[in-house]
Design a protein around this motif. Sequence first.
Motif, PDB file in Angstrom:
ATOM      1  N   VAL A  97       0.799  -1.285   0.032  1.00  0.00           N
ATOM      2  CA  VAL A  97       0.133   0.017  -0.117  1.00  0.00           C
ATOM      3  C   VAL A  97       0.965   1.288  -0.072  1.00  0.00           C
ATOM      4  O   VAL A  97       1.711   1.565   0.993  1.00  0.00           O
ATOM      5  N   VAL A  98       0.461   2.153  -0.807  1.00  0.00           N
ATOM      6  CA  VAL A  98       1.396   3.494  -0.974  1.00  0.00           C
ATOM      7  C   VAL A  98       0.532   4.693  -0.780  1.00  0.00           C
ATOM      8  O   VAL A  98       1.041   5.783  -0.300  1.00  0.00           O
ATOM      9  N   ARG A  99      -0.706   4.488  -0.671  1.00  0.00           N
ATOM     10  CA  ARG A  99      -1.722   5.541  -0.290  1.00  0.00           C
ATOM     11  C   ARG A  99      -2.888   4.942   0.399  1.00  0.00           C
ATOM     12  O   ARG A  99      -3.345   3.853  -0.083  1.00  0.00           O
ATOM     13  N   PRO A 100      -3.508   5.378   1.689  1.00  0.00           N
ATOM     14  CA  PRO A 100      -4.573   4.727   2.333  1.00  0.00           C
ATOM     15  C   PRO A 100      -5.590   4.850   1.380  1.00  0.00           C
ATOM     16  O   PRO A 100      -5.864   5.637   0.729  1.00  0.00           O
ATOM     17  N   THR A 101      -6.253   3.662   1.470  1.00  0.00           N
ATOM     18  CA  THR A 101      -7.569   3.506   0.899  1.00  0.00           C
ATOM     19  C   THR A 101      -8.380   2.311   1.605  1.00  0.00           C
ATOM     20  O   THR A 101      -7.804   1.720   2.634  1.00  0.00           O
ATOM     21  N   GLU A 150      -9.624   0.038   6.561  1.00  0.00           N
ATOM     22  CA  GLU A 150      -8.904   0.756   5.828  1.00  0.00           C
ATOM     23  C   GLU A 150      -7.523  -0.033   5.824  1.00  0.00           C
ATOM     24  O   GLU A 150      -7.023  -0.791   6.518  1.00  0.00           O
ATOM     25  N   LYS A 159      -3.479   0.703   5.099  1.00  0.00           N
ATOM     26  CA  LYS A 159      -2.445   1.968   5.428  1.00  0.00           C
ATOM     27  C   LYS A 159      -1.197   1.552   4.630  1.00  0.00           C
ATOM     28  O   LYS A 159      -0.695   0.672   4.317  1.00  0.00           O
ATOM     29  N   PRO A 160      -0.423   2.692   4.364  1.00  0.00           N
ATOM     30  CA  PRO A 160       0.818   2.704   3.764  1.00  0.00           C
ATOM     31  C   PRO A 160       1.790   1.831   4.177  1.00  0.00           C
ATOM     32  O   PRO A 160       1.684   1.812   5.435  1.00  0.00           O
ATOM     33  N   SER A 164      -4.312   8.012  -9.777  1.00  0.00           N
ATOM     34  CA  SER A 164      -3.567   7.914  -8.527  1.00  0.00           C
ATOM     35  C   SER A 164      -3.525   6.449  -8.400  1.00  0.00           C
ATOM     36  O   SER A 164      -4.484   5.583  -8.378  1.00  0.00           O
ATOM     37  N   PHE A 175      -2.532   3.419  -5.770  1.00  0.00           N
ATOM     38  CA  PHE A 175      -2.821   3.142  -4.113  1.00  0.00           C
ATOM     39  C   PHE A 175      -1.988   1.994  -3.563  1.00  0.00           C
ATOM     40  O   PHE A 175      -1.700   1.889  -2.463  1.00  0.00           O
ATOM     41  N   LYS A 226       1.447  -0.821  -5.036  1.00  0.00           N
ATOM     42  CA  LYS A 226       2.521  -1.095  -5.962  1.00  0.00           C
ATOM     43  C   LYS A 226       2.802  -2.829  -5.960  1.00  0.00           C
ATOM     44  O   LYS A 226       2.710  -2.874  -4.796  1.00  0.00           O
TER      45      LYS A 226
END
Length: 163
Positions: free
Chosen positions: A93-97, A112, A114-115, A154, A156, A158
């Motif tokens: 995870v590189v961006r919270p989603t 959720e 988290k990064p 964007s 989220f 990788k």
Amino acid sequence: MDVFREDQAGKGLEGLPSKDIFGMLDRDKDGLIGKEEFLFFFDDVAQLLEENQESLRTSTEDLEKLFDFGLRDGHEGLSFEAFERLLIRFVQVVRPTVMTQQLTLPGEAVREVKPNEILEVLAGPQVTAKMKRVYCRSKDGAIGWVTVIGNVGSFFVKDFQPE
């Protein structure tokens, strides 16, 4: 190993336990998948793809690198354990989603993510409403859909390769 994951459905392998798939590749039944057996399988896949007019193609050189990557010191073939490691795909995870129960959004939230969290990819990616999503399992056992690329581009998660 994406070529293998993508081709499982085309070869009727989707949903088969990895032990059964290993048995199919281990043509001489010696408990190891040799380089020849590994390359033979992908040659068979390439022919099937051409028959279906699909364009997922991997070079022999890349397949040999993948095979060599999976080898353990002193082994000349892939053991079942080494083969399984090649099958598992992870994302970071590189961006919270939000992980959701449904592929499409809005969906019921699982939790959720988290990064820096590492997720195991179970299925996908699938594209819906201009978003790319993968079906994942988290370390705590939560399972659901996570967005790879959102509808405005964007990122989220990788790809992640554990060492």
